[in-house]
Design an enzyme around this catalytic site. Structure first.
Site, PDB file in Angstrom:
ATOM      1  CD  GLU A   1      -8.813   1.007   7.603  1.00 50.27           C
ATOM      2  OE1 GLU A   1      -8.818   0.176   8.229  1.00 50.27           O
ATOM      3  OE2 GLU A   1      -7.979   2.971   8.325  1.00 50.27           O
TER       4      GLU A   1
ATOM      5  CG  ASP B 153      -0.239  -0.525   2.240  1.00 48.96           C
ATOM      6  OD1 ASP B 153       1.009  -0.383   2.406  1.00 48.96           O
ATOM      7  OD2 ASP B 153      -0.706  -1.201   3.283  1.00 48.96           O
TER       8      ASP B 153
ATOM      9  CG  HIS C 107      -6.493  -1.711   8.882  1.00 48.57           C
ATOM     10  ND1 HIS C 107      -5.978  -0.759   9.377  1.00 48.57           N
ATOM     11  CD2 HIS C 107      -4.585  -2.726   9.146  1.00 48.57           C
ATOM     12  CE1 HIS C 107      -4.484  -0.264   9.542  1.00 48.57           C
ATOM     13  NE2 HIS C 107      -4.052  -1.198   9.631  1.00 48.57           N
TER      14      HIS C 107
ATOM     15  CG  ASP D 218      -8.493  -0.950  11.427  1.00 48.18           C
ATOM     16  OD1 ASP D 218      -8.067  -1.223  11.126  1.00 48.18           O
ATOM     17  OD2 ASP D 218      -9.421  -0.028  11.270  1.00 48.18           O
TER      18      ASP D 218
HETATM   19  C1  F6R Z   1       1.306  -1.414   5.818  1.00 46.48           C
HETATM   20  C2  F6R Z   1       0.234  -1.985   6.115  1.00 46.48           C
HETATM   21  C3  F6R Z   1      -0.440  -2.528   7.514  1.00 46.48           C
HETATM   22  C4  F6R Z   1      -0.201  -2.318   8.825  1.00 46.48           C
HETATM   23  C5  F6R Z   1      -0.347  -2.463  10.343  1.00 46.48           C
HETATM   24  C6  F6R Z   1       0.030  -2.776  11.167  1.00 46.48           C
HETATM   25  O1  F6R Z   1       1.870  -1.615   5.238  1.00 46.48           O
HETATM   26  O2  F6R Z   1      -0.500  -2.468   5.221  1.00 46.48           O
HETATM   27  O3  F6R Z   1      -2.037  -3.160   7.003  1.00 46.48           O
HETATM   28  O4  F6R Z   1       0.830  -4.123   8.795  1.00 46.48           O
HETATM   29  O5  F6R Z   1      -1.482  -1.181  10.111  1.00 46.48           O
HETATM   30  O6  F6R Z   1       0.995  -1.686  11.405  1.00 46.48           O
HETATM   31  P1  F6R Z   1       1.980  -1.861  12.444  1.00 46.48           P
HETATM   32  O7  F6R Z   1       3.116  -2.990  11.809  1.00 46.48           O
HETATM   33  O8  F6R Z   1       2.647   0.079  12.530  1.00 46.48           O
HETATM   34  O9  F6R Z   1       0.861  -2.083  13.622  1.00 46.48           O
END
Ligand code: F6R
Length: 260
Positions: A142, A66, A137, A135
């Site tokens: 989301e 992303d 995702h 959440d």
């Molecule tokens: C980032 C991504 C997100 C993160 C998620 C967890 O490329 O795809 O899904 O993996 O927000 O973020 P952290 O690892 O910072 O807790």
């Protein structure tokens, strides 16, 4: 779905082992890279193996999950720059071997379609590293995301923007509202999904991911439909798992020869 509960360092080694095995078996493998804090220890371990043990990425390619929309090309939190810093610049990927969705494109819809086509042209992702949001995702799919979604523009939830404000000097206003993200169906096309989660803040999302009903409200639950999904969690992230004892017993009794 295999669930491994272990200390964070061991989880990182297991994820790095999976990538290393794949690269040694087929140096042209296609890797899927996540940003955020969850994979950082994996990237450290891969960089170490590259420096000390000759693990090469020279023939591999990689696709990011992303990208934020609208962050300047030189913004340190632009995911393309984060991936460059955390892994790409520390190993020997060929120039242009690492791609992400173009969050600065004039035509974002076309950029999403191009990105899907590029992943397909590369033959699909072999090993996809994932984190999970509090959440639920995965990538930036989301809650409410279509379980059949492909790369597209999404609006970040207030929860995700608050969670990520730590990367923007705790200034919520600096966190973009929109992103481009691989869809859930895009992610599901990868051959092996490896998700890492650590810390108590992820416990409910991990419980839902592994043991909840499959639902767009907890987008990561789609991984239950994947034939080869591995969930690597520490004790804190595993603290709400109903079958934690069973997962521990399964991992303890796993034969040495069997990888993830
Ligand atoms: C980032 C991504 C997100 C993160 C998620 C967890 O490329 O795809 O899904 O993996 O927000 O973020 P952290 O690892 O910072 O807790």
């Amino acid at each position: 779905m295999e669930v491994v509960i272990a200390p964070a360092e061991e989880l990182a080694r297991l994820a790095a082992d999976t990538i290393e095995e794949r690269l040694r078996a087929r140096p042209e493998s296609v890797l899927g890279l996540a940003t955020g804090s969850s994979p950082l220890k994996v990237y450290d371990e891969l960089a170490r193996r590259h420096a000390e043990e000759g693990l090469s990425f020279a023939r591999a390619r990689a696709f990011m999950l992303d990208e934020y929309v609208g962050l300047a090309a030189d913004h340190p939190e632009r995911y393309r720059n984060v991936i460059e810093k955390e892994i790409a610049s520390r190993v020997d990927f060929a120039p242009d071997a690492v791609r992400g969705p173009d969050g600065l494109a004039d035509d974002l819809v076309a950029a999403c379609a191009d990105y899907e086509a590029a992943i397909a042209d590369a033959g699909g992702v072999d090993v996809q590293i994932l984190g999970i949001g509090t959440d639920g995702h995965i990538a930036f799919n989301e809650p409410g995301s279509s379980l059949a979604s492909r790369t597209r523009i999404k609006t970040l939830t207030a929860q995700t923007r608050e969670d990520n404000a730590r990367f923007f000097g705790d200034d919520l206003d600096q966190v973009p509202q929109h992103c481009l993200t691989q869809g859930l169906a895009t992610i599901m096309s990868a051959k092996h999904l490896v998700l890492l989660a650590t810390g108590k803040g992820k416990a409910e999302a991990v419980h839902q991911l592994v043991e909840g009903p499959i639902s767009a409200m907890w987008p990561g639950t789609i991984m239950q439909m994947h034939p080869h999904a591995t969930v690597l969690v520490d004790d804190a992230a595993a603290s709400r798992l109903q079958l934690a004892d069973y997962y521990r017993q399964t991992y303890r009794s796993k034969p040495d020869w069997q990888g993830l």
